[in-house]
Design a protein around this motif. Structure first.
Motif, PDB file in Angstrom:
ATOM      1  N   PHE A  79       1.032  -1.038   0.198  1.00 48.17           N
ATOM      2  CA  PHE A  79       0.139   0.324  -0.130  1.00 48.17           C
ATOM      3  C   PHE A  79       1.037   1.488   0.014  1.00 48.17           C
ATOM      4  CE2 PHE A  79      -2.371  -3.417   2.506  1.00 48.17           C
ATOM      5  CZ  PHE A  79      -2.958  -3.296   1.954  1.00 48.17           C
ATOM      6  N   GLN A  80       1.878   1.749  -1.065  1.00 40.93           N
ATOM      7  CA  GLN A  80       2.476   2.637  -1.238  1.00 40.93           C
ATOM      8  C   GLN A  80       2.237   3.844  -1.525  1.00 40.93           C
ATOM      9  OE1 GLN A  80       4.827   1.828  -4.178  1.00 40.93           O
ATOM     10  NE2 GLN A  80       6.500   4.097  -3.718  1.00 40.93           N
ATOM     11  N   VAL A  81       2.826   4.600  -0.563  1.00 39.66           N
ATOM     12  CA  VAL A  81       1.602   6.194  -0.661  1.00 39.66           C
ATOM     13  C   VAL A  81       2.728   6.793  -2.057  1.00 39.66           C
ATOM     14  CG1 VAL A  81       1.470   7.863  -0.200  1.00 39.66           C
ATOM     15  CG2 VAL A  81       1.832   6.189   1.878  1.00 39.66           C
ATOM     16  N   LEU A  82       1.893   6.839  -2.864  1.00 39.64           N
ATOM     17  CA  LEU A  82       2.623   7.398  -4.405  1.00 39.64           C
ATOM     18  C   LEU A  82       3.109   9.740  -4.249  1.00 39.64           C
ATOM     19  CD1 LEU A  82       0.141   5.643  -6.511  1.00 39.64           C
ATOM     20  CD2 LEU A  82       2.611   4.795  -5.350  1.00 39.64           C
ATOM     21  N   GLY A  83       1.892   9.719  -3.396  1.00 42.28           N
ATOM     22  CA  GLY A  83       2.201  11.854  -3.484  1.00 42.28           C
ATOM     23  C   GLY A  83       0.825  11.494  -3.262  1.00 42.28           C
ATOM     24  N   TYR A  84       0.924  13.048  -2.900  1.00 40.11           N
ATOM     25  CA  TYR A  84      -0.237  14.084  -2.681  1.00 40.11           C
ATOM     26  C   TYR A  84      -0.962  14.907  -3.287  1.00 40.11           C
ATOM     27  CZ  TYR A  84       2.333  17.629   0.001  1.00 40.11           C
ATOM     28  OH  TYR A  84       2.978  17.816   0.501  1.00 40.11           O
ATOM     29  N   VAL A  85      -1.771  15.807  -3.468  1.00 35.12           N
ATOM     30  CA  VAL A  85      -1.928  16.999  -4.031  1.00 35.12           C
ATOM     31  C   VAL A  85      -2.659  18.003  -3.028  1.00 35.12           C
ATOM     32  CG1 VAL A  85      -3.399  18.250  -5.932  1.00 35.12           C
ATOM     33  CG2 VAL A  85      -3.061  16.166  -6.395  1.00 35.12           C
ATOM     34  N   GLY A 126       6.980   3.922 -11.560  1.00 39.25           N
ATOM     35  CA  GLY A 126       7.312   4.609 -11.212  1.00 39.25           C
ATOM     36  C   GLY A 126       7.119   6.451 -11.030  1.00 39.25           C
ATOM     37  N   ILE A 127       7.249   6.717  -9.502  1.00 43.29           N
ATOM     38  CA  ILE A 127       6.753   7.757  -9.440  1.00 43.29           C
ATOM     39  C   ILE A 127       7.680   9.519  -9.612  1.00 43.29           C
ATOM     40  CG2 ILE A 127       5.649   6.849  -7.587  1.00 43.29           C
ATOM     41  CD1 ILE A 127       6.948   7.729  -5.216  1.00 43.29           C
ATOM     42  N   ASP A 128       8.969   9.321 -10.435  1.00 41.18           N
ATOM     43  CA  ASP A 128       9.575  10.279  -9.604  1.00 41.18           C
ATOM     44  C   ASP A 128       9.672  11.325 -10.431  1.00 41.18           C
ATOM     45  OD1 ASP A 128      11.875   8.938  -8.074  1.00 41.18           O
ATOM     46  OD2 ASP A 128      12.457   7.436  -9.681  1.00 41.18           O
ATOM     47  N   LYS A 129       9.516  10.748 -11.632  1.00 44.45           N
ATOM     48  CA  LYS A 129       8.959  12.200 -13.012  1.00 44.45           C
ATOM     49  C   LYS A 129       7.077  11.956 -12.830  1.00 44.45           C
ATOM     50  CE  LYS A 129       6.770   8.400 -16.800  1.00 44.45           C
ATOM     51  NZ  LYS A 129       7.782   8.441 -17.881  1.00 44.45           N
ATOM     52  N   TYR A 130       6.279  12.283 -11.751  1.00 43.85           N
ATOM     53  CA  TYR A 130       5.602  12.528 -11.804  1.00 43.85           C
ATOM     54  C   TYR A 130       5.074  13.422 -10.385  1.00 43.85           C
ATOM     55  CZ  TYR A 130       3.883   8.668 -14.828  1.00 43.85           C
ATOM     56  OH  TYR A 130       3.294   8.584 -16.334  1.00 43.85           O
ATOM     57  N   VAL A 131       6.457  12.929  -9.358  1.00 43.49           N
ATOM     58  CA  VAL A 131       6.247  13.684  -7.812  1.00 43.49           C
ATOM     59  C   VAL A 131       8.209  14.306  -7.431  1.00 43.49           C
ATOM     60  CG1 VAL A 131       5.720  12.946  -5.462  1.00 43.49           C
ATOM     61  CG2 VAL A 131       4.427  11.416  -7.247  1.00 43.49           C
ATOM     62  N   LEU A 158       2.194  15.829  -6.639  1.00 40.44           N
ATOM     63  CA  LEU A 158       2.031  15.518  -8.088  1.00 40.44           C
ATOM     64  C   LEU A 158       2.376  16.958  -8.534  1.00 40.44           C
ATOM     65  CD1 LEU A 158      -0.714  12.740  -7.881  1.00 40.44           C
ATOM     66  CD2 LEU A 158       1.679  12.476  -7.968  1.00 40.44           C
ATOM     67  N   ASN A 159       2.708  16.911  -9.546  1.00 42.98           N
ATOM     68  CA  ASN A 159       2.929  17.787 -10.793  1.00 42.98           C
ATOM     69  C   ASN A 159       1.956  18.311 -11.293  1.00 42.98           C
ATOM     70  OD1 ASN A 159       6.228  17.948  -9.912  1.00 42.98           O
ATOM     71  ND2 ASN A 159       6.489  16.275 -11.303  1.00 42.98           N
ATOM     72  N   SER A 160       1.420  19.588 -11.230  1.00 39.79           N
ATOM     73  CA  SER A 160      -0.056  19.757 -11.980  1.00 39.79           C
ATOM     74  C   SER A 160       0.041  18.920 -13.250  1.00 39.79           C
ATOM     75  CB  SER A 160       0.170  20.784 -11.870  1.00 39.79           C
ATOM     76  OG  SER A 160      -0.276  21.541 -10.987  1.00 39.79           O
ATOM     77  N   SER A 161       1.257  19.190 -13.857  1.00 37.39           N
ATOM     78  CA  SER A 161       1.186  19.056 -15.677  1.00 37.39           C
ATOM     79  C   SER A 161       0.871  17.767 -15.313  1.00 37.39           C
ATOM     80  CB  SER A 161       2.402  19.559 -16.358  1.00 37.39           C
ATOM     81  OG  SER A 161       3.683  18.701 -15.521  1.00 37.39           O
TER      82      SER A 161
END
Length: 1697
Positions: A545-551, A599-604, A610-613
């Motif tokens: 249940f990995q945490v990917l990111g937040y907004v 992979g969350i490096d390019k999104y977070v 999380l990146n808006s784009s």
């Protein structure tokens, strides 16, 4: 009403179809949804419906729990939430009420669940309590606000038997006596009442009998009757003693129930009660007592614990000692053992079972108000309900936590758990993947239940001991996520439904979790938290249940929904925000690509945002404020409007925007019939839209057409409406849970076509998810159970532990078999994920810039040393070269910031102090205005100079205008009364010498009496400047107005007396000020003399103290302020400027050459005064330092002159000193003399004030006596009004009782006649039997006669037992009679069997015999039933007669007291209080005893004198009248002769008049001779006669029409009478037949004496009628004569008519 959870027979009720109706009538749309099952818990009401089934209300449902199978069925109330509830296991029925306006009570049978009846009363809002009787079809109900009505119903007949209103009384429980349904126990929070239902055959009434409870200390001393506290006693001096209600001035109903606060003792507070087999009541109280209530005497007794044996007593003392020692060692103050508080109780033959908050089940064995207590079971949870099954084999135990136990008293196994319900409100429910077998629910307290969808069975339960806020089930695995208030997410493994377990926990943030959402593919878990945070997690257990990111969104998140796009392999998250800046709602949409899981490096970024784009965030401002919104795949958005009941439709793909601002307009607004805040939910296939709101109605819409597919009233507005709902993946089921009703409802579709499309969508979704479900479930099952210490984080933050009750069970997992799995969730939680991210970023930045940081620190340190060196050098340079310290401050902004903060703090403190000062100033102004400014004469004192004597003046307030107007009015009234009295006395004076002589004597006596007027007026105020002539005499004040006016006058006298004294006081005070001024002047000279004499003596200088000059207290001197004075900058500058000017002035004075020269040469003066002689010194010669032998003659001569001058100067100095001493003594003597004289003046003033105080106290004593008499008069009036109000009530009750008695007597006469008829009929049947079977042989006849008298013994015994109760306590209704007769006839079937037929008897005769015996039996039962009715009515009549006698005695007592009150009022008006002034020693009494003045009357001397004068006046008048009578009698004889003469003249004149009358002159001739216009007179008479004839003609026609109409009516009546006579003749024939039959029966029954009595009575009636007819005939003859006479007189009087 609808039932769910089990199969019903074809004739049984259908789910939702046979209900009470959904808020009116059931619509076809409601029939498409039905209740599959319902679950819930309510600890309010539990009861056995039979030996195996328990039922209880929950929300809109009644749930039935089978103890053996543990299956639950439900009965639905479609009109709303279930209110009051009751069960009757004897008849197998239950009753409940709804909670709508004008509620209805419904009676249903079990297990058929058929509606038997509806009880509709006049209740407006709600029923609070229901109770069934144990015998008979009776139901008691009690309503809440605003009615508070206790009602008794016959639920079989649907009849309201009786009701009684109790305004404002809130009941806690009611119950019938199991042995006698005519007794009802009514319990409130502080009282117990036994209501007796008295029956008068078909009439019922409720009689209230309150039970007096002990006080809180267990004392049985009760209050006396405060409305009748005395028996007309009185105080000989102060008058009669009135009750407290009259003293308080109460008149109405409050006077009867008023109790002073000091007399109110807190009573016990009942908590539970139960009936015993002896019709007594056991009552548990909040204070720990158990009471036994005798329902015959309506008294309560405390049950005490039986004394322990000696050896047990020693053991108990030892245990108590050990307990106290343990408490002392733990630092706890030892406390005494508290009583066990009983919250519930149940009674059976074994004893009294009780339980409470301790969670322990006790049994009490009670005998003779003593008990022995034993512990039966320890539940370890607070117990709320105890209930026995109908056969008393099972005791049901219900706890506050929702657990249900069964305890069998006959077994020693202990309590057995039946079910685990949830102890708090449901939070949410969801379907467990794949959604067709299990569902999961969670409560607010963190309890997770797993339910079987087939029948709603609870398979297991897991307790997390957390405050849950959200829950969701994962579609890709059998895992459940639970969010908490602390921002934690718990993941539960439910691969085994019977054993759920926690496998993982994530601490996201400190913000509470608001909601959890999974996408349909189960890839992501979207978490909505506070402050606009939205977290994205990997939903797969295999990824932990990995945490990917937040907004983070700008605004309050109102709702969140997820749209899965399987084609594009992406997920859209739709968020509804409330934006405060624009006061509207905004829709934000962002995408979660599936690559985010890999992979969350390019999104977070580094912080986890999380990146808006990357997520493609979009914003849409909507037109209307919404509370919930969902999005379809075609960019259609539906939102639930908050400002109006509408569902808005938006199309985001169309440019439907306003021109001025980018706001999307609503494409369509669909009206909704719901009210209150709500939300909407989309089905998995996006074809159905569900809408739920606070009204509890669930609406299902078709998303394409927005037509309502179905609706269901599954929850109610009273229960808070619907909290959450969810569709199953196949669309067949819907889970709905309420806000506050604790109910979880599973709905299903009746028609399969409604779910065909959803089912196909589910199948296609399963094909996608099957592989993922298998893999993830395998990974989930392999995960170890989570423990607090197993968390992988390295750092943790302490967290407050939740407080738990000592009785609350520890965290555990509960399976279906009742096994617990330990789960400790109360440990400290780890650092949040968000905190770890922030800390990691900070740590990385610290490591990256470590070298730069070190260099900066070294540079700052070097700079610090340089600045310190520069500051040291700056201190060494001259002042002109010094720099300000601010020049060395490098960070000016930071310094200014610190100074600004300090100034803000100073300003805050200053403002706080200023506000306190302002408050004190306001308080000072208020006190000063009330106590100083409002006084026209300020209070002050004058003290002596040398004596400890002090005199104070009288502080006086200025009299207001109202008081002055009242005084002026009273003075004018007194002047008018004095003038009236003077005029009245002047009219009564007789100007005779005797009277004048006596008047002079009386005047002399009055003048003598004036010297003693002060003694009679009762005060010496006339000697101190008051005018007492305007006062009423003390013996003349009889009316209330006079007493009030006298009080006003006395107050004015006191005011004037005080004013006169204040003037004298002001003179003395002014004199003291003058004396002090003189003394100060003399003290100036005294100080000069002392200075010249060089004497250091303290000069006595008097002054005015604070009491003598109180205004100086209001001024604060600078010397009184100890704190340093705060100066504003302006004041500080001004003070410095003044100080600078003073220094310049002093410097200028030092530079004055002229002054210096004068001081050096002549001592600073130009002329030597006499006062300075003592300062003069003769300088010695310059050669004085040489030896005397070396002096020359010239020097010696000079020295001699020097000595002479010195001697002369010394003599002058001594002379001047003596003059100064003499002057000093004279000044001191003068001061002493003047001050002593002033002290004498003050002492005299003090003596005068003492005498004046006596006068004021005398007048105030008069006022007090007058006020007391007025108060006593008001008390008497209040008491009289209260008694009259009470009398009116009792008279109304008496009239009501009298009417009841009259009605009851008529009933007795009616049923007595029926009783005699029944007896006669019974005897006729017996005689008829003998005649009918007379031709039967003798042996058979005797045997038939024995069989004729034979009755079934068992049934007859039961009937006798049923009717053996005392009168008034048995039921003799028609239903009971029919039931008894039916049982008897069934028993007669066995006796009618041909087996019992005698040998040789014809079967036809046997059938005839059986029929005759049945008739005889029915007749006997009718006689018995009529006898019981008569006994019941006679018992009721005796009770009412007793009530009537009691009421008569009360009324008589009230009349007596009213008479006594009138007498006391008369005494009070005549027996006045007279105040004397007697000198000391004037009143002397002999030692023989005090004379009895009981019958003495105090009369004024003036009255006696006036009475004597009136007597003398009347004597003189009598003599004058006798003389006048003698003169008058002489004139009588003269008048007699004149009268005789005139009578003879009258006779002559009469004779002449007769002769004139005898002349033959007609009336017409007379008119012709007398009338001037005879022709016009004749014409007028003709016209008048014509008009009269016309009127008579009209009247005649009108009378003819009336007579014709009357004739027609009489003809109709004649025809009707003929028809009636014909019918009566037929009836007469029948009656003649019946009379002949009755005559034969009477002869056969030997009722000759009765018939003779009846015949005699009828004969007397016939004679009476005959006498009346004769009298009528005579009166008719007399009336005819009178009418003829009247007609003759009329024709004679009015010949024209």
């Amino acid at each position: 009403m609808a039932a769910a959870g089990e199969e019903r027979p074809p004739g049984g009720p259908q789910l939702g179809a046979d209900a009470l109706g959904s808020r009116g009538c059931s619509s076809p749309k409601e029939t498409t949804l039905e209740v599959s099952w319902a679950q819930g818990f309510s600890n309010k009401n539990f009861g056995f419906i039979n030996n195996q089934t328990v039922c209880y209300p929950c929300g809109n449902y009644i749930l039935f729990l089978d103890i053996e199978t543990k299956k639950t069925t439900a009965l639905q109330c479609q009109t709303g939430q279930v209110g009051a509830f009751a069960v009757n296991p004897k008849y197998g029925v239950l009753a409940f009420s709804d909670r709508k306006l004008n509620p209805v009570i419904y009676i249903y049978s079990f297990p058929e669940l058929n509606k038997l009846s509806e009880l509709k009363g006049h209740i407006q809002l709600d029923y609070s309590l229901l109770a069934f009787s144990f015998s008979g079809p009776y139901l008691a109900s009690y309503s809440s606000l605003p009615d508070f009505v206790l009602s008794v119903w016959n639920w079989k007949e649907n009849i309201l038997l009786c009701s009684e209103s109790q305004p404002g009384v809130v009941a806690t429980s009611i119950s019938f006596n199991p042995m006698n349904w005519q007794q009802l126990c009514f319990v409130t929070e502080s009282s117990v009442t036994i209501w007796c239902i008295e029956r008068n055959h078909d009439e019922h009434c409720l009689i209230q009998n309150p039970v007096k409870l002990p006080d809180a200390q267990g004392s049985l001393d009760h209050h006396e009757d405060l409305f009748f506290p005395y028996s007309c006693d009185e105080n000989p001096y102060h008058g009669p003693v009135m009750p407290v209600s009259a003293i308080a001035g109460l008149v109405g109903d409050e006077a009867e129930t008023f109790v002073p606060r000091t007399d109110i003792k807190p009573s016990l507070h009942p908590t539970a009660h139960c009936w015993t087999a002896t019709s007594d009541i056991y009552l548990g109280c909040k204070e720990g007592y158990i009471l036994a209530i005798n329902t015959m005497r309506y008294s309560a007794s405390i049950i005490q614990r039986k004394p322990l044996p000696e050896h047990m007593l020693k053991v108990s003392d030892m245990l108590d000692y050990i307990r106290r020692e343990v408490q002392r060692k733990k630092g706890i103050k030892p406390k005494a053992l508290q009583r066990t508080v009983v919250f519930t109780m149940a009674f059976c033959n074994e004893g009294l079972y009780t339980a409470g908050i301790e969670g322990i089940l006790y049994v009490y064995h009670i005998s003779d108000l003593q008990y022995e207590m034993k512990i039966c079971a320890d539940i370890s949870e607070p117990i709320s309900t105890l209930a026995f099954s109908p056969d008393y084999t099972i005791l049901l135990i219900v706890t506050d936590q929702g657990t249900i136990y069964a305890y069998k008293p006959a077994h020693t196994e202990g309590a057995v758990k039946l079910s685990n319900a949830f102890s708090s409100y449901l939070l949410a429910a969801d379907f467990l993947t794949p959604g067709d077998k299990y569902c999961v629910s969670v409560t607010i307290s963190g309890e997770i239940q797993v339910w079987l969808l087939e029948n709603g069975t609870c398979l297991s339960m897991l307790k997390l001991d957390i405050e849950a806020t959200a829950m969701a089930c994962c579609p890709s695995s059998n895992s459940v996520a639970v969010g908490t208030e602390r921002g934690q997410i718990y993941f539960i493994d439910i691969t085994k439904a019977e054993a759920p377990r926690v496998v993982h926990r994530i601490c996201l943030s400190k913000f509470p979790v608001l909601s959890l959402h999974y996408d349909q593919s189960g890839q992501f878990l979207i978490i909505r938290a506070m402050e606009g945070y939205i977290f994205i997690l990997d939903a797969r257990p295999s990824k932990l249940f990995q945490v990917l990111g937040y907004v983070v969104l700008a605004g309050e998140v109102l709702s969140l929904s997820v749209v899965s796009d399987f084609r594009n392999n992406s997920i859209e998250v739709v968020v509804l925000l409330s934006v405060a800046e624009i006061q509207q709602t905004r829709l934000e949409v962002f995408c979660l690509p599936s690559a985010l899981r890999e992979g969350i490096d390019k999104y977070v970024n580094d912080q986890g945002i999380l990146n808006s784009s990357a997520i493609k965030k979009e914003q849409y401002d909507l037109q209307y404020p919404l509370s919930s919104a969902v999005r379809l795949k075609d960019n259609i958005v539906y939102g639930y409007c908050t400002c109006a009941p509408f569902i808005c439709r938006y199309n985001l793909s169309k440019q439907s925007i306003l021109e001025d601002q980018p706001v999307y307009l609503s494409e369509k607004m669909i009206p909704s019939n719901q009210f209150g805040s709500g939300f909407i939910c989309l089905s998995p296939n996006s074809r159905m839209l569900a809408s739920a709101a606070k009204d509890g109605v669930l609406l299902i819409y078709d998303t394409s057409t927005m037509e309502i597919l179905a609706q269901n009233y599954c929850h109610s507005y009273e229960g808070g409406g619907i909290r959450s709902m969810v569709f199953s993946l196949d669309g067949k089921l819907i889970l709905v849970n309420g806000e506050n009703d604790g109910a979880l409802v599973c709905l299903k579709w009746k028609k399969i076509k409604e779910t065909e499309e959803a089912d196909s969508h589910w199948q296609s979704l399963l094909t996608i998810l099957n592989k993922s479900i298998l893999n993830e479930n395998a990974a989930l099952s392999c995960m170890a159970e989570w423990q607090p210490e197993s968390e992988s984080t390295s750092q943790s933050l302490p967290e407050e532990k939740s407080e738990k009750s000592p009785l609350e069970p520890s965290s555990a997992a509960v399976t279906e078999d009742g096994n617990f799995t330990s789960l400790h969730s109360d440990s400290t939680s780890d650092m949040t994920w968000l905190g770890q991210k922030i800390e990691k970023v900070i740590r990385e930045e610290t490591e990256r810039f470590a070298n730069e940081k070190k260099e900066l620190q070294m540079g700052i340190e070097k700079l610090h040393k340089t600045i310190q060196k520069m500051m040291h050098e700056n201190e060494q340079v001259p002042d002109i070269e010094k720099l300000e310290l601010q020049e060395f401050n490098l960070d000016v902004e930071e310094q200014e910031k610190a100074q600004a903060e300090a100034e803000q703090e100073v300003a805050r403190v200053r403002e706080k102090i200023e506000m306190e000062i302002l408050a004190n100033c306001y308080l000072q102004d208020v006190i000063r205005h009330e106590c100083w400014d409002s006084m026209c004469v300020k209070g002050r004192a004058v003290k002596c100079f040398h004596l400890a004597c002090e005199v104070k003046n009288y502080p006086l307030k200025k009299r207001d205008e109202e008081e002055l107007r009242t005084l002026e009015k009273v003075l004018c009234l007194r002047k008018i009364e004095a003038a009236n009295l003077k005029v009245h006395k002047t009219d009564l004076e007789i100007k005779s010498k005797t009277v004048l002589f006596k008047e002079e004597e009386r005047t002399g006596e009055v003048m003598v009496d004036d010297t003693a007027s002060c003694l009679l007026t009762g005060s010496l105020s006339s000697q101190y400047g008051a005018d007492t002539s305007i006062l009423y005499h003390q013996l003349d004040m009889h009316s209330r107005e006079q007493k009030v006016n006298q009080i006003v006058l006395l107050k004015d006298i006191i005011y004037k007396v005080k004013t006169v004294f204040n003037k004298e006081f002001d003179i003395v005070a002014q004199q003291k000020e003058q004396e002090i001024a003189r003394i100060k002047e003399r003290n100036v000279r005294i100080r000069e003399i002392l200075a010249q004499l060089d004497l250091h003596v303290e000069v006595w200088e008097p002054g005015l103290t604070g009491e003598e000059k109180p205004e100086q207290v209001l001024t604060v001197q600078d010397s009184e302020i100890k704190a340093e004075k705060y100066l504003t900058p302006q004041e500080r500058e001004k003070a410095e400027m003044l100080k600078r000017l003073e220094m310049e002035r002093q410097l200028a004075s030092l530079d004055n050459e002229r002054q210096r020269a004068l001081n050096d040469m002549m001592g600073g003066v130009l002329e030597v005064k006499q006062e300075d002689i003592l300062k003069i010194d003769i300088p010695p010669p310059s050669f004085i330092s040489k030896p005397e032998d070396e002096w020359s003659d010239h020097e010696k001569k000079i020295f001699r002159k020097y000595e002479e001058k010195v001697q002369e100067l010394n003599e002058e100095k001594e002379k001047y000193r003596r003059e100064l001493r003499n002057e000093l003594e004279e000044l001191e003597a003068s001061i002493q003399e003047t001050t002593q004289n002033f002290d004498k003046t003050v002492c005299k003033l003090f003596e005068r004030k003492v005498n004046l105080e006596k006068v004021i106290y005398q007048e105030e004593l008069k006022i007090v006596n007058l006020i007391y008499s007025l108060l006593l008069d008001e008390e008497l009036d209040s008491r009289e009004a209260g008694l009259r109000h009470f009398l009116v009530k009792k008279q109304k009750e008496k009239v009501k009782i009298a009417r009841t008695v009259e009605t009851t007597k008529k009933k007795i006469e009616f049923y007595t006649e029926q009783y005699y008829n029944a007896i006669a009929e019974d005897k006729n049947l017996e005689y008829g039997f003998r005649r009918e079977f007379a031709d039967v042989p003798a042996n058979l006849h005797d045997e038939l006669l024995q069989l004729y008298k034979c009755r079934p013994r068992a049934v007859m015994t039961e009937i006798y037992l049923d009717t053996a109760n005392p009168p008034g306590s048995c039921s003799v209704s028609a239903e009971d009679f029919k039931d008894a007769l039916t049982r008897l006839m069934r028993a007669m079937d066995e006796l009618d069997n041909p087996e019992h037929m005698p040998n040789g008897l014809d079967p036809s005769l046997w059938e005839k015999f059986c029929l005759a015996r049945r008739n005889k039996l029915e007749s006997e039962q009718l006689v018995k039933w009529t006898t019981l009715i008569l006994e019941e009515i006679e018992f009721f009549l005796r009770r009412r007669k007793g009530d009537d006698m009691e009421m008569s005695s009360k009324v008589e007592r009230i009349y007596k007291e009213l008479t006594w009150l009138r007498e006391e009022k008369i005494k009070l008006q005549l027996n006045l209080t007279f105040q004397f002034l007697l000198k000391q020693g004037q009143v002397e009494l002999e030692s023989t005893g005090i004379p009895d003045y009981a019958d003495a009357i105090f009369i004024k001397k003036n009255i006696i004198e006036e009475l004597n004068c009136n007597i003398m006046d009347q004597v003189e008048k009598k003599i004058a009248s006798m003389v006048e009578y003698k003169e008058y009698s002489k004139g009588i004889f003269q008048l007699k002769w004149e009268h005789k003469k005139m009578s003879m003249q009258i006779e002559d004149l009469n004779q002449k008049a007769q002769d004139i009358v005898a002349l033959p002159i007609t009336k017409d001739r007379q008119l012709f001779l007398t009338m001037l216009n005879y022709d016009s007179h004749i014409a007028h008479r003709i016209t008048m006669m014509e008009e009269t004839l016309g009127v008579m003609d009209k009247v005649h026609k009108k009378n003819m029409k009336k007579h014709q109409k009357r004739i027609k009516e009489l003809e109709k009546c004649i025809s009707l009478k003929e028809q009636e006579n014909y019918e009566l003749s037929i009836k007469l024939k029948e009656m003649l037949v019946s009379v002949s039959e009755r005559r034969h029966l009477s002869q056969a029954a030997d009722m000759q004496h009765i018939s003779e009595r009846i015949a005699k009575r009828r004969y007397q009636e016939i004679l009476k009628q005959k006498h009346l007819r004769n009298l009528i005939e005579k009166q008719e003859e007399h009336l005819g004569i009178l009418q003829a006479k009247a007609e003759r007189l009329r024709s004679k009087t009015f010949p024209i008519l």
